[in-house]
Write a protein that holds these residues in place. Structure first.
Motif, short mmCIF file in Angstrom:
data_model
loop_
_atom_site.label_atom_id
_atom_site.label_comp_id
_atom_site.label_asym_id
_atom_site.label_seq_id
_atom_site.Cartn_x
_atom_site.Cartn_y
_atom_site.Cartn_z
N PHE A 1 0.80 -1.22 0.00
CA PHE A 1 0.00 0.00 0.00
C PHE A 1 0.84 1.28 0.00
O PHE A 1 0.36 2.34 0.35
N LEU A 2 2.10 1.17 -0.38
CA LEU A 2 2.93 2.38 -0.45
C LEU A 2 3.16 2.78 -1.90
O LEU A 2 3.01 1.96 -2.82
N GLY A 3 3.59 4.01 -2.10
CA GLY A 3 3.82 4.52 -3.45
C GLY A 3 4.81 3.68 -4.24
O GLY A 3 4.69 3.52 -5.45
N SER A 4 5.79 3.13 -3.57
CA SER A 4 6.82 2.38 -4.30
C SER A 4 6.64 0.86 -4.17
O SER A 4 7.56 0.11 -4.48
N ALA B 1 13.48 0.59 -4.17
CA ALA B 1 12.60 1.74 -3.91
C ALA B 1 11.74 1.50 -2.68
O ALA B 1 11.60 2.38 -1.83
N LEU B 2 11.19 0.30 -2.55
CA LEU B 2 10.31 0.03 -1.41
C LEU B 2 11.11 -0.05 -0.11
O LEU B 2 10.69 0.46 0.93
N THR B 3 12.26 -0.67 -0.18
CA THR B 3 13.11 -0.78 1.01
C THR B 3 13.47 0.62 1.51
O THR B 3 13.43 0.90 2.70
N TYR B 4 13.78 1.52 0.57
CA TYR B 4 14.08 2.90 0.97
C TYR B 4 12.85 3.60 1.53
O TYR B 4 12.92 4.22 2.60
N GLU B 5 11.74 3.51 0.82
CA GLU B 5 10.56 4.27 1.27
C GLU B 5 10.11 3.85 2.66
O GLU B 5 9.74 4.69 3.49
N MET B 6 10.17 2.56 2.94
CA MET B 6 9.76 2.11 4.28
C MET B 6 10.72 2.62 5.36
O MET B 6 10.28 3.06 6.42
#
Lengths: 423, 392
Positions: A63-66, A73-78
């Motif tokens: 449920f995140l933008g990345s 990208a997801l690892t960074y955004e979290m």
């Protein structure tokens, strides 16, 4: 003012900020509400097709933008999102944190999507020669950053103004705990008044899933995803691959006190011990896990009567839960039957590199709230594992101290002892 | 002198020059040391290849060897050399209490499986389904375990029984800096008594070159020393296969067991300079001054990568005060192992009381006995580290 050093004369290390993301949601409140209600975040995989796969469920963060932009990208955004939450709670969100960063993150690899793109860009014959020819094209330069093991920490260091060379680490499933341990050690050495410890893992790709699947490590209970992770149950059949992140702001008690920060808990002790038995299995006598627990207790200045609750590694694999029981009963003896122990993974799955940090965060909240989150799906107890697993429903309890276990794939074990208040 | 000084008591080295401290010392102190290179296998790029290694000498069980690919075998092998050199390898209780920090990237991917999937990807509209099918049938568990970053340390525990603790740092050259720095800081503060620390890099696999190609790092054309690479011919890096591990101990611990001490690490500094702002040269100058004062000329073993901007900044920052020895000219760029290798070479010079001769025409002579040697690693993209290694 109260004493600011511990039983060994070292600075006491406290937590002044917490941020959490799991498949249960974003933020500490949503996560705790769901976790203490015994809700599962495990669901069918939507991110990629699951045809041909033996396991089709996960605890991914969708449920995140990345969430659909690849592991890096997801690892960074979290990591960024949980750090913002933790720093804001700590009152240190000015972008100039000023202490070191310890980041537990999955090893990076160029994603398959990117490999396919690069391959297509080139007209060379085939194989890696063609991939390299694609990579040499001007439009391929943008794929570079995701191949660098240090780039997520580098970006986080820029974003939050952490000090010095950031450390990215992997001790497999113990990584999150190791990141916290590194922060605790740096503060104890007097190198820093505060440190940022982040665990983050958004690496649940098809290849990652297949790798664990081929090792027979994953649950295949695909038809009832929310029931798949069943630590300590007789019919447990593997862990559920999951994603998430947690950030802890670690600070010396002295520094936190001086600036009037609210103290959310204490990191009293850390212990570790490596296993030399096998690449994917632990030593049959449990001695490495036993030594890690004992080392954490010794470091904390507590003995085997000092622990009120155990936040289990509790992966739901046949092997781990058996070994964890063996190790804990060896350390705590008969008393282990009456020490409550529960597995957050029954609800959020195994968040790998992030697990140690997420579970430390939940351990701290457990003490503050006076509520032990349950081990869900415990409707068929394993008779060989006699533990009070806080079955299925949360339990109010006065918890002053917690032992949180992380036993890594590859033989790396780390344990943390936390306390509600400075001794 | 303090009982908690960090001393170096074991060194393990492998590079294209050969294996072991003696071989490296000999090869690097001949009148004009020359590199071992292979410019054909990965043309247009040159690599410094691994020498012939008899893995059995450090990894006794064939079964263990089969569980690893070359990168993990190499790291495990070099770690064994360091433990042997320190006289610790057969001491079970010292190994069982020994801390370990490995700096690691990833291991080799299964080239055959990757290439089959890539080839098939051109023939299908559903690549994601193709991935599932191919990976489920073709991936071999042994091979992907060989890719895992933390399993070099895992294998060192299994093969050499080093089990006090096991941590793996990631992040290119900076990971090697942080590994040595953290192990030393723990010893200096009494958090640890003895530690194994190091890294290995295996460049002879196309996937290990791929990231460097994406980053525009690699140098093409005829081989040149690290200080003298033409920006028109690429990014300046020539990679190598090799590794370096160190055994670090507190002085007290080393003396108590009668260990031979190569040198002590006076101090280590690391940083993350925001290079886009242009402060790299100034910061490197400051770090060197803080470590070794502002007077007199010293020897510096530099792990400069060859990356044009970083290497030029390092040279400008240090060359007026230091006689530089660019180890990368001889070994190739060993990524995470750059800093441990530089520290090891500094320790060897201190122990032998003799400087390395210039590795190429641009390096200044250093006729004096080196009592204190600077070791540097400035990352090609980011992260910087320096140590001062001195006579014990």
């Amino acid at each position: 003012m109260a004493k600011t050093t511990d039983h060994l004369g070292r600075p006491i290390v406290v937590v002044t900020g917490i941020g959490i993301i799991t498949s249960l949601g974003v933020g500490r409140k949503d996560n705790w509400d769901a976790l203490s209600a015994g809700r599962s975040g495990i669901h069918e995989i939507k991110r990629f097709p699951t045809d041909e796969l033996k396991t089709r469920i996960c605890g991914m963060v969708d449920f995140l933008g990345s969430s659909d932009k690849g592991p890096a990208a997801l690892t960074y955004e979290m990591a960024e999102t949980t750090a913002i939450e933790a720093l804001s709670e700590a009152g240190l969100d000015g972008g100039d944190f000023g202490g070191p960063l310890f980041l537990a993150a999955p090893p990076v690899e160029l994603s398959w999507r990117d490999r396919f793109d690069l391959y297509k860009m080139s007209a060379e014959d085939a194989g890696y020669r063609r991939l390299m020819a694609g990579a040499a094209r001007p439009e391929a330069a943008r794929y570079f950053e995701t191949t660098q093991f240090g780039s997520i920490a580098d970006r986080l260091a820029d974003r939050f103004g952490t000090k010095g060379l950031p450390i990215t680490l992997s001790t497999a499933c113990a990584s999150g705990a190791t990141a916290i341990q590194l922060g605790v050690e740096a503060i104890r050495r007097g190198e820093a008044d505060r440190a940022l410890a982040i665990g983050t893992d958004g690496s649940a790709t098809a290849e990652a899933l297949i790798r664990f699947s081929l090792l027979s490590a994953l649950s295949m209970r695909n038809d009832e995803p929310e029931k798949a992770s069943r630590p300590f149950s007789k019919d447990r059949d593997g862990f559920v691959l999951a994603e998430g992140s947690a950030t802890l702001v670690l600070e010396s008690l002295e520094s936190a006190g001086a600036r009037g920060a609210e103290i959310l808990g204490v990191l009293r002790g850390c212990g570790e011990k490596a296993d030399d038995f096998h690449r994917t299995r632990s030593k049959p006598d449990g001695s490495p896990a036993i030594a890690a627990v004992r080392a954490a207790l010794a470091d904390s200045g507590l003995d085997d009567t000092g622990i009120d609750y155990v936040n289990a590694h509790g992966t739901s694999t046949p092997e781990n839960d058996k070994m964890e029981h063996l190790s804990l009963s060896t350390v705590f003896g008969e008393r282990m039957r009456s020490i409550p122990i529960s597995s957050n993974k029954s609800m959020i799955g195994h968040t790998l590199s992030a697990a140690g940090a997420i579970e430390a965060a939940f351990s701290l909240i457990t003490m503050r709230e006076g509520v032990i989150p349950p081990t869900i799906n415990y409707d068929n107890p394993d008779p060989a594992i006699e533990l009070d697993v806080v079955p299925n429903v949360k339990r109010p309890a006065d918890v002053r101290t917690v032992l949180s276990n992380s036993f890594g794939f590859g033989g790396q074990n780390a344990c943390l002892v936390m306390a509600r208040e400075p001794a | 002198m303090s009982p908690r000084d960090v001393v170096i008591t074991g060194i393990g080295l492998v590079s294209s020059l050969g294996e072991g401290n003696e071989v490296h010392w000999q090869r690097m102190t001949t009148a004009s040391p020359s590199p071992v290179i292979d410019s054909e296998r990965f043309a247009p790029f040159t690599v410094h290849p691994l020498p012939a290694i008899d893995w059995n000498l450090q990894i006794a069980k064939r079964g263990d060897q089969r569980q690893m690919e070359t990168w993990q075998r190499l790291g495990t092998y070099v770690a064994g050399l360091a433990l042997d050199d320190a006289g610790i390898k057969t001491d079970e209780s010292l190994c069982a209490t020994m801390d370990m920090i490995v700096a690691a990237g990833g291991g080799e991917r299964d080239q055959e499986v990757d290439e089959a999937i890539l080839a098939a990807s051109l023939e299908t509209n559903d690549r994601r389904l193709l991935l599932n099918q191919k990976l489920m049938t073709d991936l071999r568990p042994t091979l992907f375990l060989a890719q895992l970053s933390n399993l070099l340390a895992g294998n060192i525990s299994i093969v050499h029984k080093v089990t006090g603790s096991s941590r793996t740092f990631m992040g290119e050259e900076g990971a090697g800096v942080a590994a040595v720095e953290t192990a030393a800081a723990r010893i200096r503060s009494g958090q640890s008594t003895h530690a194994l620390v190091g890294a290995a890099f295996q460049t002879e696999h196309p996937d290990m070159l791929l990231a460097h190609v994406l980053g525009r790092h690699l140098q093409r054309g005829p081989w040149q020393p690290v200080w003298d690479r033409d920006p028109a011919q690429g990014g300046g890096l020539v990679t190598g296969s090799g590794g370096a591990f160190l055994v670090l101990e507190s002085r007290e611990h080393a003396e108590k067991r009668g260990a031979r001490i190569y040198a002590w690490i006076e101090d280590i500094l690391s940083d993350r300079v925001r290079r886009a702002d242009g402060g790299l040269e100034t910061r490197l100058r400051e770090m060197a001054a803080k470590l070794s004062g502002k007077n007199g000329k010293r020897l510096a073993v530099s792990a400069a990568s060859g990356a044009h901007e970083a290497t030029a900044a390092e040279k400008k920052a240090l060359e007026d005060r230091f006689a530089l020895r660019g180890l990368t000219s001889l070994t190739g760029h060993l990524k995470e192992a750059q800093f441990p290798f530089a520290v090891a070479m500094a320790a060897l010079a201190v122990k032998h009381r003799k400087a390395y001769p210039p590795f190429d025409g641009s390096e200044a002579a250093f006729p004096d006995e080196p009592r204190s040697v600077l070791a540097t690693a400035v990352g090609s993209e980011h992260f910087e580290g320096m140590a001062l290694v001195s006579a014990a």
